[in-house]
Design an enzyme around this catalytic site. Sequence first.
Site, PDB file in Angstrom:
ATOM      1  N   GLY A   1      11.787  -8.450 -15.175  1.00 12.55           N
ATOM      2  CA  GLY A   1      10.678  -8.820 -16.049  1.00 12.55           C
ATOM      3  C   GLY A   1      10.218  -7.653 -16.885  1.00 12.55           C
ATOM      4  O   GLY A   1      10.991  -7.097 -17.669  1.00 12.55           O
TER       5      GLY A   1
ATOM      6  N   ALA B   1       1.730   6.352   3.218  1.00 11.01           N
ATOM      7  CA  ALA B   1       2.498   7.605   3.297  1.00 11.01           C
ATOM      8  C   ALA B   1       1.623   8.715   3.855  1.00 11.01           C
ATOM      9  O   ALA B   1       1.164   9.587   3.125  1.00 11.01           O
ATOM     10  CB  ALA B   1       3.037   7.987   1.925  1.00 11.01           C
ATOM     11  N   ASP B   2       1.390   8.679   5.155  1.00 14.21           N
ATOM     12  CA  ASP B   2       0.517   9.675   5.765  1.00 14.21           C
ATOM     13  C   ASP B   2       1.079  10.082   7.126  1.00 14.21           C
ATOM     14  O   ASP B   2       2.172   9.664   7.503  1.00 14.21           O
ATOM     15  CB  ASP B   2      -0.904   9.117   5.897  1.00 14.21           C
ATOM     16  CG  ASP B   2      -1.966  10.178   5.626  1.00 14.21           C
ATOM     17  OD1 ASP B   2      -1.886  11.264   6.242  1.00 14.21           O
ATOM     18  OD2 ASP B   2      -2.869   9.926   4.804  1.00 14.21           O
TER      19      ASP B   2
ATOM     20  N   PHE C   1       0.815  -1.210   0.000  1.00 13.02           N
ATOM     21  CA  PHE C   1       0.000   0.000   0.000  1.00 13.02           C
ATOM     22  C   PHE C   1       0.853   1.266   0.000  1.00 13.02           C
ATOM     23  O   PHE C   1       0.314   2.372  -0.073  1.00 13.02           O
ATOM     24  CB  PHE C   1      -0.937   0.009   1.212  1.00 13.02           C
ATOM     25  CG  PHE C   1      -2.038  -1.018   1.141  1.00 13.02           C
ATOM     26  CD1 PHE C   1      -2.349  -1.664  -0.049  1.00 13.02           C
ATOM     27  CD2 PHE C   1      -2.766  -1.343   2.270  1.00 13.02           C
ATOM     28  CE1 PHE C   1      -3.366  -2.607  -0.117  1.00 13.02           C
ATOM     29  CE2 PHE C   1      -3.789  -2.279   2.221  1.00 13.02           C
ATOM     30  CZ  PHE C   1      -4.091  -2.916   1.026  1.00 13.02           C
ATOM     31  N   LYS C   2       2.164   1.095   0.119  1.00 16.28           N
ATOM     32  CA  LYS C   2       3.078   2.253   0.144  1.00 16.28           C
ATOM     33  C   LYS C   2       2.495   3.382   1.004  1.00 16.28           C
ATOM     34  O   LYS C   2       2.402   4.534   0.573  1.00 16.28           O
ATOM     35  CB  LYS C   2       3.410   2.726  -1.269  1.00 16.28           C
ATOM     36  CG  LYS C   2       4.211   1.704  -2.070  1.00 16.28           C
ATOM     37  CD  LYS C   2       4.657   2.256  -3.405  1.00 16.28           C
ATOM     38  CE  LYS C   2       5.525   1.234  -4.127  1.00 16.28           C
ATOM     39  NZ  LYS C   2       4.763   0.046  -4.583  1.00 16.28           N
TER      40      LYS C   2
ATOM     41  N   PRO D   1      11.859  -5.014  -6.716  1.00 14.93           N
ATOM     42  CA  PRO D   1      11.029  -5.053  -7.920  1.00 14.93           C
ATOM     43  C   PRO D   1      11.791  -4.603  -9.156  1.00 14.93           C
ATOM     44  O   PRO D   1      12.789  -3.884  -9.053  1.00 14.93           O
ATOM     45  CB  PRO D   1       9.927  -4.045  -7.585  1.00 14.93           C
ATOM     46  CG  PRO D   1      10.631  -3.014  -6.746  1.00 14.93           C
ATOM     47  CD  PRO D   1      11.679  -3.770  -5.958  1.00 14.93           C
TER      48      PRO D   1
END
EC number: 4.1.1.23
Length: 217
Positions: A175, A68-69, A65-66, A172
């Site tokens: 590919g 960032a708050d 969900f990365k 990541p």
Amino acid sequence: MYGESLVKLMLALDVMDEKKAVLIAKETSEYVDSIKIGYPLVLATGLNIIDKIKEATNKEVICDFKVADIPSTNEKIAELTLNHADGIICQGFVGSDSVSAILNVGKAKNKKVIMVTEMSHPGATEYLQNVAEDMAKMADRLKVDGIVAPSTRPERLEEIKSIAKDAFVISPGVGAQGGNLSDVLNVLSENDYVIIGRAIYENENPKEMAKKYRMQM
């Protein structure tokens, strides 16, 4: 798990259909160590998709969900997510207080917290790359469980990994994004993960493609 490999394989499952997601996860589960899902799938299907994938595969599920708050909001997101998932990914650029809020939830629930240092897309070189080493130092100081660093830039992956020595790496970019698996395997070590997504789940035979990558590891 198929064979033995020091470096682990994480499937990035960014589809938006529940049946397709569960089917691909189940078909590839013999060859992957972990499954990463993100907003596309969870927003389309709900948080219960995490439980369905875990039940179908008996694999850990990490929510990318990365987050960032501000700390209080990060805490709420982590609480909701980690009631289902085995781990959550957050951004480091929001600062140590926001990351610590997620870490506190992770520790209480015995779940993994993984922090982004540098992403794999070209745009990451515009801003994130300039502070990636500082974020890796913060990850090391806060003792996050894992960090995200790019397979598309092996020299950056190596530099960041050398700073956050105690964290495992999920990387990541192999590919569809053009990262070279051999180059990445020369950098990663035991307990690190190569993340592969579209190259597997967009293939006509995801199971065979997952097997192909596993055999190269």
